[in-house]
Motif scaffolding. Structure first.
Motif, PDB file in Angstrom:
ATOM      1  N   SER A 150       0.829  -1.214   0.000  1.00  0.00           N
ATOM      2  CA  SER A 150       0.000   0.000   0.000  1.00  0.00           C
ATOM      3  C   SER A 150       0.859   1.258   0.000  1.00  0.00           C
ATOM      4  CB  SER A 150      -0.927   0.000   1.222  1.00  0.00           C
ATOM      5  OG  SER A 150      -1.796  -1.108   1.201  1.00  0.00           O
ATOM      6  N   GLY A 151       2.009   1.208   0.690  1.00  0.00           N
ATOM      7  CA  GLY A 151       2.906   2.355   0.706  1.00  0.00           C
ATOM      8  C   GLY A 151       3.446   2.674  -0.671  1.00  0.00           C
ATOM      9  N   TYR A 152       3.885   1.643  -1.403  1.00  0.00           N
ATOM     10  CA  TYR A 152       4.375   1.858  -2.770  1.00  0.00           C
ATOM     11  C   TYR A 152       3.255   2.322  -3.700  1.00  0.00           C
ATOM     12  CZ  TYR A 152       9.060   0.013  -1.973  1.00  0.00           C
ATOM     13  OH  TYR A 152      10.362  -0.156  -1.536  1.00  0.00           O
ATOM     14  N   VAL A 153       2.064   1.781  -3.503  1.00  0.00           N
ATOM     15  CA  VAL A 153       0.918   2.203  -4.304  1.00  0.00           C
ATOM     16  C   VAL A 153       0.639   3.693  -4.103  1.00  0.00           C
ATOM     17  CG1 VAL A 153      -1.601   2.036  -4.428  1.00  0.00           C
ATOM     18  CG2 VAL A 153      -0.206  -0.039  -4.513  1.00  0.00           C
ATOM     19  N   GLN A 154       0.667   4.128  -2.841  1.00  0.00           N
ATOM     20  CA  GLN A 154       0.397   5.536  -2.537  1.00  0.00           C
ATOM     21  C   GLN A 154       1.427   6.455  -3.178  1.00  0.00           C
ATOM     22  OE1 GLN A 154      -0.935   6.363   1.460  1.00  0.00           O
ATOM     23  NE2 GLN A 154       0.167   8.307   1.515  1.00  0.00           N
ATOM     24  N   MET A 155       2.671   5.987  -3.299  1.00  0.00           N
ATOM     25  CA  MET A 155       3.727   6.770  -3.936  1.00  0.00           C
ATOM     26  C   MET A 155       3.669   6.699  -5.459  1.00  0.00           C
ATOM     27  SD  MET A 155       5.664   8.434  -1.853  1.00  0.00           S
ATOM     28  CE  MET A 155       7.127   8.683  -2.832  1.00  0.00           C
ATOM     29  N   GLY A 156       2.784   5.854  -5.986  1.00  0.00           N
ATOM     30  CA  GLY A 156       2.669   5.708  -7.435  1.00  0.00           C
ATOM     31  C   GLY A 156       3.652   4.731  -8.041  1.00  0.00           C
ATOM     32  N   ILE A 158       3.866   1.567  -8.808  1.00  0.00           N
ATOM     33  CA  ILE A 158       3.023   0.388  -8.936  1.00  0.00           C
ATOM     34  C   ILE A 158       3.830  -0.841  -9.349  1.00  0.00           C
ATOM     35  CG2 ILE A 158       2.370   0.733 -11.351  1.00  0.00           C
ATOM     36  CD1 ILE A 158      -0.035  -0.226  -8.519  1.00  0.00           C
ATOM     37  N   ASP A 159       4.961  -0.635 -10.045  1.00  0.00           N
ATOM     38  CA  ASP A 159       5.782  -1.774 -10.484  1.00  0.00           C
ATOM     39  C   ASP A 159       6.431  -2.476  -9.296  1.00  0.00           C
ATOM     40  OD1 ASP A 159       5.201  -1.318 -13.162  1.00  0.00           O
ATOM     41  OD2 ASP A 159       6.864   0.084 -13.410  1.00  0.00           O
ATOM     42  N   THR A 160       6.992  -1.679  -8.355  1.00  0.00           N
ATOM     43  CA  THR A 160       7.586  -2.288  -7.163  1.00  0.00           C
ATOM     44  C   THR A 160       6.515  -2.974  -6.317  1.00  0.00           C
ATOM     45  OG1 THR A 160       9.284  -0.554  -7.137  1.00  0.00           O
ATOM     46  CG2 THR A 160       9.003  -1.837  -5.124  1.00  0.00           C
ATOM     47  N   ALA A 161       5.332  -2.346  -6.238  1.00  0.00           N
ATOM     48  CA  ALA A 161       4.225  -2.955  -5.497  1.00  0.00           C
ATOM     49  C   ALA A 161       3.884  -4.326  -6.082  1.00  0.00           C
ATOM     50  CB  ALA A 161       3.005  -2.040  -5.521  1.00  0.00           C
ATOM     51  N   ARG A 162       3.880  -4.425  -7.412  1.00  0.00           N
ATOM     52  CA  ARG A 162       3.551  -5.701  -8.052  1.00  0.00           C
ATOM     53  C   ARG A 162       4.636  -6.755  -7.796  1.00  0.00           C
ATOM     54  NH1 ARG A 162       0.286  -7.910 -12.115  1.00  0.00           N
ATOM     55  NH2 ARG A 162       0.559 -10.157 -11.851  1.00  0.00           N
ATOM     56  N   LEU A 163       5.908  -6.321  -7.790  1.00  0.00           N
ATOM     57  CA  LEU A 163       6.990  -7.259  -7.493  1.00  0.00           C
ATOM     58  C   LEU A 163       6.840  -7.829  -6.085  1.00  0.00           C
ATOM     59  CD1 LEU A 163      10.055  -5.394  -9.059  1.00  0.00           C
ATOM     60  CD2 LEU A 163       8.998  -7.505  -9.889  1.00  0.00           C
ATOM     61  N   LEU A 164       6.498  -6.958  -5.130  1.00  0.00           N
ATOM     62  CA  LEU A 164       6.284  -7.415  -3.753  1.00  0.00           C
ATOM     63  C   LEU A 164       5.081  -8.342  -3.673  1.00  0.00           C
ATOM     64  CD1 LEU A 164       7.029  -4.114  -1.829  1.00  0.00           C
ATOM     65  CD2 LEU A 164       8.239  -6.273  -1.514  1.00  0.00           C
ATOM     66  N   PHE A 165       4.038  -8.018  -4.425  1.00  0.00           N
ATOM     67  CA  PHE A 165       2.848  -8.871  -4.455  1.00  0.00           C
ATOM     68  C   PHE A 165       3.214 -10.274  -4.933  1.00  0.00           C
ATOM     69  CE2 PHE A 165      -0.597 -10.753  -6.921  1.00  0.00           C
ATOM     70  CZ  PHE A 165      -1.648 -10.730  -6.026  1.00  0.00           C
ATOM     71  N   ASN A 166       4.038 -10.334  -5.964  1.00  0.00           N
ATOM     72  CA  ASN A 166       4.444 -11.640  -6.495  1.00  0.00           C
ATOM     73  C   ASN A 166       5.275 -12.429  -5.481  1.00  0.00           C
ATOM     74  OD1 ASN A 166       3.162 -11.014  -8.889  1.00  0.00           O
ATOM     75  ND2 ASN A 166       5.024 -10.304  -9.904  1.00  0.00           N
ATOM     76  N   GLU A 167       6.046 -11.718  -4.644  1.00  0.00           N
ATOM     77  CA  GLU A 167       6.915 -12.375  -3.667  1.00  0.00           C
ATOM     78  C   GLU A 167       6.180 -12.803  -2.404  1.00  0.00           C
ATOM     79  OE1 GLU A 167      10.067  -9.701  -2.817  1.00  0.00           O
ATOM     80  OE2 GLU A 167      10.831  -9.651  -4.883  1.00  0.00           O
ATOM     81  N   ALA A 168       4.999 -12.221  -2.146  1.00  0.00           N
ATOM     82  CA  ALA A 168       4.276 -12.516  -0.904  1.00  0.00           C
ATOM     83  C   ALA A 168       3.959 -14.010  -0.809  1.00  0.00           C
ATOM     84  CB  ALA A 168       2.992 -11.699  -0.835  1.00  0.00           C
ATOM     85  N   PRO A 169       4.370 -14.667   0.289  1.00  0.00           N
ATOM     86  CA  PRO A 169       4.147 -16.119   0.399  1.00  0.00           C
ATOM     87  C   PRO A 169       2.669 -16.480   0.535  1.00  0.00           C
ATOM     88  CG  PRO A 169       5.036 -15.241   2.449  1.00  0.00           C
ATOM     89  CD  PRO A 169       5.074 -14.127   1.458  1.00  0.00           C
TER      90      PRO A 169
END
Length: 435
Positions: free
Chosen positions: A84-90, A92-103
Protein backbone atom coordinates in the motif's frame (compact mmCIF):
# COMPACT_ATOMS: atom_id res chain seq x y z
CA UNK A 1 1.38 6.91 30.92
CA UNK A 2 5.06 7.78 30.70
CA UNK A 3 4.73 10.38 33.47
CA UNK A 4 3.37 7.63 35.76
CA UNK A 5 6.55 5.65 35.24
CA UNK A 6 4.84 2.98 33.11
CA UNK A 7 6.34 1.71 29.87
CA UNK A 8 4.36 0.90 26.72
CA UNK A 9 4.52 -2.56 25.19
CA UNK A 10 4.06 -3.98 21.71
CA UNK A 11 0.27 -3.66 22.05
CA UNK A 12 0.28 -0.02 23.15
CA UNK A 13 2.73 1.37 20.59
CA UNK A 14 0.84 0.38 17.38
CA UNK A 15 -2.25 2.30 18.55
CA UNK A 16 -0.21 5.41 19.34
CA UNK A 17 1.51 5.19 15.94
CA UNK A 18 -1.87 4.82 14.25
CA UNK A 19 -3.06 7.97 16.06
CA UNK A 20 -0.01 9.88 14.77
CA UNK A 21 -0.74 8.72 11.21
CA UNK A 22 -4.41 9.74 11.47
CA UNK A 23 -3.44 13.17 12.81
CA UNK A 24 -0.72 13.50 10.13
CA UNK A 25 1.64 14.40 12.98
CA UNK A 26 5.07 13.47 11.65
CA UNK A 27 6.96 14.97 14.62
CA UNK A 28 4.92 13.00 17.17
CA UNK A 29 5.43 9.86 15.10
CA UNK A 30 9.20 10.35 15.21
CA UNK A 31 9.07 10.67 19.02
CA UNK A 32 7.14 7.40 19.25
CA UNK A 33 9.66 5.79 16.88
CA UNK A 34 12.42 6.79 19.31
CA UNK A 35 10.53 5.00 22.11
CA UNK A 36 10.24 1.92 19.88
CA UNK A 37 14.01 1.92 19.39
CA UNK A 38 14.80 2.46 23.08
CA UNK A 39 12.42 -0.25 24.24
CA UNK A 40 13.56 -2.73 21.59
CA UNK A 41 10.17 -3.11 19.89
CA UNK A 42 11.14 -1.77 16.47
CA UNK A 43 11.53 -5.30 15.06
CA UNK A 44 8.38 -6.62 16.69
CA UNK A 45 5.88 -7.64 14.00
CA UNK A 46 2.96 -5.62 15.37
CA UNK A 47 5.02 -2.48 16.00
CA UNK A 48 6.92 -2.88 12.74
CA UNK A 49 3.68 -3.07 10.75
CA UNK A 50 2.42 0.11 12.43
CA UNK A 51 5.72 1.87 11.61
CA UNK A 52 5.55 0.76 7.96
CA UNK A 53 1.98 2.06 7.75
CA UNK A 54 2.98 5.36 9.37
CA UNK A 55 5.93 6.05 7.08
CA UNK A 56 3.93 4.91 4.07
CA UNK A 57 1.22 7.40 5.03
CA UNK A 58 3.86 10.15 5.10
CA UNK A 59 5.11 9.07 1.63
CA UNK A 60 8.45 7.99 3.11
CA UNK A 61 8.43 4.57 1.52
CA UNK A 62 12.24 4.28 1.73
CA UNK A 63 12.18 4.14 5.55
CA UNK A 64 9.09 1.93 5.46
CA UNK A 65 10.93 -0.55 3.23
CA UNK A 66 13.98 -0.56 5.54
CA UNK A 67 11.76 -1.46 8.51
CA UNK A 68 9.98 -4.10 6.41
CA UNK A 69 13.31 -5.71 5.44
CA UNK A 70 14.45 -5.83 9.08
CA UNK A 71 11.36 -7.49 10.57
CA UNK A 72 12.37 -11.11 11.25
CA UNK A 73 8.85 -12.55 11.13
CA UNK A 74 6.73 -10.95 8.44
CA UNK A 75 2.99 -11.65 8.41
CA UNK A 76 0.36 -10.96 5.79
CA UNK A 77 -0.29 -7.49 7.23
CA UNK A 78 3.38 -6.60 6.74
CA UNK A 79 3.15 -7.37 3.03
CA UNK A 80 -0.15 -5.50 2.67
CA UNK A 81 1.01 -2.26 4.32
CA UNK A 82 4.30 -2.09 2.40
CA UNK A 83 2.49 -2.75 -0.90
CA UNK A 84 0.00 0.00 0.00
CA UNK A 85 2.91 2.36 0.71
CA UNK A 86 4.37 1.86 -2.77
CA UNK A 87 0.92 2.20 -4.30
CA UNK A 88 0.40 5.54 -2.54
CA UNK A 89 3.73 6.77 -3.94
CA UNK A 90 2.67 5.71 -7.44
CA UNK A 91 5.40 3.05 -7.70
CA UNK A 92 3.02 0.39 -8.94
CA UNK A 93 5.78 -1.77 -10.48
CA UNK A 94 7.59 -2.29 -7.16
CA UNK A 95 4.23 -2.96 -5.50
CA UNK A 96 3.55 -5.70 -8.05
CA UNK A 97 6.99 -7.26 -7.49
CA UNK A 98 6.28 -7.41 -3.75
CA UNK A 99 2.85 -8.87 -4.45
CA UNK A 100 4.44 -11.64 -6.50
CA UNK A 101 6.92 -12.38 -3.67
CA UNK A 102 4.28 -12.52 -0.90
CA UNK A 103 4.15 -16.12 0.40
CA UNK A 104 0.45 -15.84 1.35
CA UNK A 105 -2.04 -13.71 -0.58
CA UNK A 106 -5.18 -12.95 1.36
CA UNK A 107 -8.03 -10.60 0.52
CA UNK A 108 -6.15 -7.57 1.87
CA UNK A 109 -3.14 -8.03 -0.41
CA UNK A 110 -5.32 -8.66 -3.47
CA UNK A 111 -7.41 -5.60 -2.63
CA UNK A 112 -4.33 -3.38 -2.18
CA UNK A 113 -3.00 -4.43 -5.58
CA UNK A 114 -6.30 -4.07 -7.48
CA UNK A 115 -7.13 -0.69 -5.97
CA UNK A 116 -3.50 0.37 -6.52
CA UNK A 117 -3.73 -0.27 -10.24
CA UNK A 118 -7.02 1.59 -10.54
CA UNK A 119 -5.86 4.57 -8.44
CA UNK A 120 -2.80 4.87 -10.67
CA UNK A 121 -4.93 4.77 -13.84
CA UNK A 122 -3.75 1.27 -14.80
CA UNK A 123 -7.30 0.15 -15.43
CA UNK A 124 -6.67 -2.84 -17.69
CA UNK A 125 -4.13 -4.24 -15.20
CA UNK A 126 -6.69 -3.85 -12.41
CA UNK A 127 -9.24 -5.85 -14.42
CA UNK A 128 -6.61 -8.49 -15.14
CA UNK A 129 -5.89 -8.83 -11.41
CA UNK A 130 -9.61 -9.26 -10.79
CA UNK A 131 -9.64 -12.13 -13.28
CA UNK A 132 -6.67 -13.70 -11.45
CA UNK A 133 -8.41 -13.53 -8.07
CA UNK A 134 -11.33 -15.47 -9.53
CA UNK A 135 -8.92 -18.31 -10.22
CA UNK A 136 -7.80 -18.34 -6.59
CA UNK A 137 -9.70 -19.38 -3.47
CA UNK A 138 -10.14 -15.75 -2.30
CA UNK A 139 -13.61 -14.23 -2.53
CA UNK A 140 -13.73 -10.58 -3.74
CA UNK A 141 -15.04 -8.01 -1.29
CA UNK A 142 -16.86 -4.70 -1.73
CA UNK A 143 -13.68 -2.64 -2.10
CA UNK A 144 -12.50 -4.85 -4.99
CA UNK A 145 -15.84 -4.56 -6.78
CA UNK A 146 -15.78 -0.78 -6.36
CA UNK A 147 -12.27 -0.66 -7.88
CA UNK A 148 -12.96 -2.85 -10.90
CA UNK A 149 -16.28 -1.14 -11.67
CA UNK A 150 -14.46 2.21 -11.56
CA UNK A 151 -11.91 0.75 -13.99
CA UNK A 152 -14.72 -0.27 -16.36
CA UNK A 153 -16.24 3.22 -16.16
CA UNK A 154 -12.93 4.91 -16.96
CA UNK A 155 -12.13 2.54 -19.84
CA UNK A 156 -15.63 2.64 -21.28
CA UNK A 157 -15.74 -1.17 -20.99
CA UNK A 158 -19.51 -1.55 -20.67
CA UNK A 159 -19.58 -5.28 -21.46
CA UNK A 160 -17.13 -6.04 -18.68
CA UNK A 161 -19.09 -3.80 -16.31
CA UNK A 162 -22.28 -5.70 -17.15
CA UNK A 163 -20.51 -9.01 -16.53
CA UNK A 164 -19.24 -7.85 -13.12
CA UNK A 165 -22.74 -6.59 -12.24
CA UNK A 166 -24.24 -9.99 -13.09
CA UNK A 167 -21.42 -11.78 -11.29
CA UNK A 168 -22.30 -9.81 -8.15
CA UNK A 169 -25.95 -10.81 -8.56
CA UNK A 170 -24.98 -14.48 -8.93
CA UNK A 171 -22.87 -14.29 -5.77
CA UNK A 172 -25.81 -12.57 -4.03
CA UNK A 173 -23.46 -9.73 -3.06
CA UNK A 174 -25.44 -6.99 -1.26
CA UNK A 175 -25.03 -3.64 -3.06
CA UNK A 176 -23.98 -0.87 -0.68
CA UNK A 177 -24.45 2.85 -1.27
CA UNK A 178 -20.88 3.18 -2.58
CA UNK A 179 -21.16 0.13 -4.83
CA UNK A 180 -24.54 1.22 -6.23
CA UNK A 181 -23.07 4.63 -7.04
CA UNK A 182 -20.23 2.98 -8.99
CA UNK A 183 -22.70 0.85 -10.96
CA UNK A 184 -24.68 3.97 -11.86
CA UNK A 185 -21.38 5.57 -12.88
CA UNK A 186 -20.31 2.79 -15.25
CA UNK A 187 -23.67 2.66 -17.02
CA UNK A 188 -23.90 6.46 -17.25
CA UNK A 189 -20.35 6.95 -18.54
CA UNK A 190 -20.74 4.16 -21.08
CA UNK A 191 -23.92 5.68 -22.49
CA UNK A 192 -26.59 3.31 -21.12
CA UNK A 193 -28.51 6.09 -19.37
CA UNK A 194 -31.75 4.07 -19.12
CA UNK A 195 -30.19 1.40 -16.88
CA UNK A 196 -28.24 4.06 -14.99
CA UNK A 197 -31.47 5.95 -14.28
CA UNK A 198 -33.24 2.72 -13.27
CA UNK A 199 -30.50 1.87 -10.75
CA UNK A 200 -30.47 5.47 -9.56
CA UNK A 201 -34.24 5.47 -8.94
CA UNK A 202 -33.97 2.19 -6.98
CA UNK A 203 -31.43 3.62 -4.54
CA UNK A 204 -32.83 4.42 -1.10
CA UNK A 205 -29.96 6.84 -0.44
CA UNK A 206 -28.41 8.71 -3.33
CA UNK A 207 -25.67 10.91 -1.89
CA UNK A 208 -22.92 11.25 -4.57
CA UNK A 209 -25.09 9.44 -7.13
CA UNK A 210 -26.77 12.77 -7.94
CA UNK A 211 -23.43 13.99 -9.27
CA UNK A 212 -22.85 10.73 -11.13
CA UNK A 213 -26.18 10.93 -12.97
CA UNK A 214 -25.80 14.62 -13.84
CA UNK A 215 -22.25 13.99 -15.12
CA UNK A 216 -23.41 11.03 -17.22
CA UNK A 217 -26.22 13.02 -18.80
CA UNK A 218 -23.87 15.93 -19.47
CA UNK A 219 -21.22 13.67 -20.99
CA UNK A 220 -23.68 12.29 -23.53
CA UNK A 221 -25.14 15.67 -24.52
CA UNK A 222 -28.39 15.35 -22.55
CA UNK A 223 -27.99 18.78 -20.99
CA UNK A 224 -31.67 19.53 -20.43
CA UNK A 225 -32.18 16.30 -18.44
CA UNK A 226 -29.13 17.16 -16.32
CA UNK A 227 -30.57 20.58 -15.52
CA UNK A 228 -33.96 19.04 -14.67
CA UNK A 229 -32.21 16.65 -12.29
CA UNK A 230 -30.56 19.64 -10.62
CA UNK A 231 -33.97 21.22 -10.16
CA UNK A 232 -35.07 17.99 -8.50
CA UNK A 233 -32.07 18.27 -6.15
CA UNK A 234 -33.16 21.76 -5.16
CA UNK A 235 -36.75 20.59 -4.76
CA UNK A 236 -35.66 17.74 -2.45
CA UNK A 237 -33.46 20.20 -0.52
CA UNK A 238 -30.29 18.26 -1.19
CA UNK A 239 -27.28 20.55 -0.96
CA UNK A 240 -25.12 20.37 -4.11
CA UNK A 241 -21.34 20.58 -3.92
CA UNK A 242 -18.70 21.96 -6.27
CA UNK A 243 -18.61 18.65 -8.25
CA UNK A 244 -22.35 19.01 -8.93
CA UNK A 245 -21.72 22.42 -10.46
CA UNK A 246 -18.83 21.13 -12.59
CA UNK A 247 -21.24 18.58 -14.07
CA UNK A 248 -23.92 21.25 -14.57
CA UNK A 249 -21.52 23.65 -16.26
CA UNK A 250 -20.43 20.80 -18.56
CA UNK A 251 -24.08 19.99 -19.30
CA UNK A 252 -24.75 23.60 -20.29
CA UNK A 253 -21.61 23.61 -22.45
CA UNK A 254 -22.62 20.44 -24.31
CA UNK A 255 -26.18 21.65 -24.84
CA UNK A 256 -25.12 25.20 -25.79
CA UNK A 257 -27.31 26.84 -23.15
CA UNK A 258 -25.27 29.95 -22.34
CA UNK A 259 -27.99 31.71 -20.34
CA UNK A 260 -28.55 28.68 -18.09
CA UNK A 261 -24.80 28.29 -17.59
CA UNK A 262 -24.43 31.88 -16.34
CA UNK A 263 -27.49 31.46 -14.11
CA UNK A 264 -26.00 28.31 -12.53
CA UNK A 265 -22.69 30.07 -11.96
CA UNK A 266 -24.57 32.90 -10.23
CA UNK A 267 -26.54 30.48 -8.01
CA UNK A 268 -23.37 28.67 -7.12
CA UNK A 269 -21.82 31.87 -5.81
CA UNK A 270 -24.75 33.74 -4.32
CA UNK A 271 -27.13 30.98 -3.17
CA UNK A 272 -24.82 28.14 -2.10
CA UNK A 273 -21.72 30.24 -1.25
CA UNK A 274 -19.46 27.93 -3.26
CA UNK A 275 -16.52 29.72 -4.83
CA UNK A 276 -16.05 28.59 -8.47
CA UNK A 277 -12.84 26.75 -9.36
CA UNK A 278 -10.89 26.63 -12.58
CA UNK A 279 -12.95 23.67 -13.85
CA UNK A 280 -16.17 25.69 -13.55
CA UNK A 281 -14.66 28.69 -15.30
CA UNK A 282 -13.29 26.44 -18.05
CA UNK A 283 -16.75 25.02 -18.84
CA UNK A 284 -18.45 28.42 -18.78
CA UNK A 285 -15.77 30.03 -20.97
CA UNK A 286 -16.06 27.19 -23.48
CA UNK A 287 -19.85 27.62 -23.48
CA UNK A 288 -19.70 31.39 -24.04
CA UNK A 289 -17.13 31.23 -26.84
CA UNK A 290 -19.10 28.49 -28.61
CA UNK A 291 -22.13 30.74 -28.45
CA UNK A 292 -20.14 33.65 -29.87
CA UNK A 293 -20.37 35.66 -26.62
CA UNK A 294 -16.68 36.55 -26.63
CA UNK A 295 -16.86 39.72 -24.56
CA UNK A 296 -18.63 37.90 -21.74
CA UNK A 297 -16.07 35.07 -21.95
CA UNK A 298 -13.21 37.54 -21.49
CA UNK A 299 -15.03 39.14 -18.54
CA UNK A 300 -15.46 35.75 -16.88
CA UNK A 301 -11.79 34.80 -17.22
CA UNK A 302 -10.68 38.22 -15.97
CA UNK A 303 -12.94 37.77 -12.91
CA UNK A 304 -11.19 34.54 -11.92
CA UNK A 305 -9.54 34.82 -8.49
CA UNK A 306 -5.76 34.49 -8.31
CA UNK A 307 -4.66 30.93 -7.63
CA UNK A 308 -1.46 29.76 -5.97
CA UNK A 309 -1.42 26.86 -8.45
CA UNK A 310 -0.69 28.02 -12.04
CA UNK A 311 -2.22 24.84 -13.46
CA UNK A 312 -5.64 25.89 -12.11
CA UNK A 313 -5.57 29.12 -14.10
CA UNK A 314 -4.16 27.26 -17.11
CA UNK A 315 -7.28 25.04 -17.28
CA UNK A 316 -9.52 28.04 -17.95
CA UNK A 317 -7.12 29.62 -20.47
CA UNK A 318 -6.77 26.29 -22.27
CA UNK A 319 -10.56 26.10 -22.58
CA UNK A 320 -10.53 29.63 -24.01
CA UNK A 321 -7.79 28.74 -26.49
CA UNK A 322 -9.60 25.57 -27.54
CA UNK A 323 -12.78 27.57 -28.12
CA UNK A 324 -10.92 30.17 -30.17
CA UNK A 325 -9.40 27.40 -32.26
CA UNK A 326 -12.84 25.90 -32.88
CA UNK A 327 -14.07 29.32 -34.01
CA UNK A 328 -10.87 29.99 -36.07
CA UNK A 329 -10.22 33.24 -34.18
CA UNK A 330 -6.49 33.44 -34.91
CA UNK A 331 -5.64 36.75 -33.24
CA UNK A 332 -7.47 35.93 -30.02
CA UNK A 333 -5.91 32.44 -30.01
CA UNK A 334 -2.44 34.02 -30.17
CA UNK A 335 -3.21 36.14 -27.10
CA UNK A 336 -4.50 33.12 -25.17
CA UNK A 337 -1.45 31.07 -26.24
CA UNK A 338 0.94 33.75 -24.97
CA UNK A 339 -0.83 33.73 -21.61
CA UNK A 340 -0.81 29.92 -21.44
CA UNK A 341 2.89 29.64 -22.24
CA UNK A 342 3.62 31.79 -19.21
CA UNK A 343 1.66 29.36 -17.04
CA UNK A 344 2.79 26.02 -18.46
CA UNK A 345 4.88 24.44 -21.20
CA UNK A 346 2.47 21.78 -22.40
CA UNK A 347 2.35 20.22 -25.86
CA UNK A 348 -1.41 20.82 -26.19
CA UNK A 349 -0.86 24.60 -26.34
CA UNK A 350 1.47 24.30 -29.33
CA UNK A 351 -0.74 21.73 -31.07
CA UNK A 352 -3.89 23.85 -30.73
CA UNK A 353 -2.21 26.97 -32.13
CA UNK A 354 -0.59 24.98 -34.94
CA UNK A 355 -3.99 23.53 -35.87
CA UNK A 356 -5.68 26.92 -36.00
CA UNK A 357 -2.92 28.27 -38.26
CA UNK A 358 -3.28 25.25 -40.56
CA UNK A 359 -7.09 25.55 -40.73
CA UNK A 360 -6.74 29.27 -41.54
CA UNK A 361 -4.35 28.56 -44.40
CA UNK A 362 -1.29 29.90 -42.55
CA UNK A 363 0.85 26.83 -43.15
CA UNK A 364 4.14 28.67 -42.63
CA UNK A 365 3.05 29.68 -39.11
CA UNK A 366 1.81 26.15 -38.42
CA UNK A 367 5.22 24.77 -39.38
CA UNK A 368 6.95 27.44 -37.29
CA UNK A 369 5.02 26.36 -34.17
CA UNK A 370 5.99 22.71 -34.71
CA UNK A 371 9.64 23.70 -35.10
CA UNK A 372 9.34 25.73 -31.88
CA UNK A 373 8.09 22.60 -30.09
CA UNK A 374 11.07 20.64 -31.35
CA UNK A 375 13.63 23.30 -30.42
CA UNK A 376 12.19 23.62 -26.90
CA UNK A 377 12.12 19.87 -26.38
CA UNK A 378 8.33 19.72 -25.98
CA UNK A 379 7.11 16.23 -26.92
CA UNK A 380 3.55 15.35 -27.83
CA UNK A 381 2.27 12.12 -26.30
CA UNK A 382 1.14 9.75 -29.06
CA UNK A 383 -2.61 9.24 -29.33
CA UNK A 384 -4.04 5.83 -28.63
CA UNK A 385 -7.43 4.20 -28.82
CA UNK A 386 -8.95 0.83 -28.02
CA UNK A 387 -11.38 -1.37 -29.88
CA UNK A 388 -13.27 -4.39 -28.55
CA UNK A 389 -13.97 -7.25 -30.97
CA UNK A 390 -15.67 -10.43 -29.78
CA UNK A 391 -14.91 -9.59 -26.16
CA UNK A 392 -11.18 -8.98 -26.81
CA UNK A 393 -9.79 -5.45 -26.38
CA UNK A 394 -6.97 -4.21 -28.61
CA UNK A 395 -5.04 -0.97 -28.20
CA UNK A 396 -3.61 1.09 -31.06
CA UNK A 397 -0.78 3.58 -30.59
CA UNK A 398 -0.22 6.21 -33.28
CA UNK A 399 3.00 5.76 -35.22
CA UNK A 400 3.73 2.19 -34.10
CA UNK A 401 3.61 -0.60 -36.68
CA UNK A 402 6.04 -3.23 -35.40
CA UNK A 403 3.44 -5.60 -33.93
CA UNK A 404 2.67 -8.83 -35.79
CA UNK A 405 -1.03 -7.88 -35.81
CA UNK A 406 -0.59 -4.26 -36.89
CA UNK A 407 -3.35 -2.89 -39.07
CA UNK A 408 -1.44 -0.86 -41.66
CA UNK A 409 -0.56 2.67 -40.58
CA UNK A 410 -3.19 2.74 -37.84
CA UNK A 411 -0.63 1.56 -35.32
CA UNK A 412 0.28 -1.32 -33.07
CA UNK A 413 -2.44 -3.70 -31.92
CA UNK A 414 -1.96 -4.80 -28.32
CA UNK A 415 -4.29 -7.21 -26.56
CA UNK A 416 -5.21 -5.56 -23.27
CA UNK A 417 -7.50 -8.12 -21.66
CA UNK A 418 -10.13 -10.63 -22.64
CA UNK A 419 -13.63 -10.20 -21.28
CA UNK A 420 -15.56 -13.09 -19.80
CA UNK A 421 -17.68 -14.36 -22.74
CA UNK A 422 -20.47 -15.73 -20.55
CA UNK A 423 -22.61 -12.61 -20.76
CA UNK A 424 -21.26 -11.06 -23.97
CA UNK A 425 -22.66 -11.63 -27.45
CA UNK A 426 -20.12 -13.05 -29.90
CA UNK A 427 -20.69 -10.33 -32.51
CA UNK A 428 -20.30 -7.40 -30.09
CA UNK A 429 -17.98 -4.71 -31.45
CA UNK A 430 -17.51 -1.61 -29.37
CA UNK A 431 -15.06 1.28 -29.86
CA UNK A 432 -13.80 3.57 -27.12
CA UNK A 433 -11.21 6.34 -27.51
CA UNK A 434 -9.64 7.41 -24.22
CA UNK A 435 -6.82 9.71 -25.30
Amino acid sequence: MLSKGMYPDNYTLPFVLKACAKLQSFYSGELIYDHCLKLGFVFDTFVGNALISKYGGFNNVKVARCIFDEIPRLDVVSWTVVISGYVQMGDIDTARLLFNEAPVKDRGIWGAMISGYVKNNCFKEGLYMFRLIQMSNVEPDEAMFVSVISACANMGALDTGIWIHKYMDQQKFPPSLRLSARLVDVYAKCGNLDIAKKLFDEMLQRDVSWNVMISGMAMHGNGESAIQLFRQIEKDRVRPDYITFIALCSACSYSGNAFEGLRILDRMRNVYNIEPKSEHFGCIIDLLVRGGILQEANQVIQSMPDSSNPSDEAIAWRALLNSYCSSKLTKLAEVATEKLMRLEDHSSVYVLLSNIYASSGKHYDAKRIKQMMKSRGVNKAPGCSSIKINGEVHEFIAGENSHLQNFGEAGQAITLYRSEPLFIAADTVEHSQYN
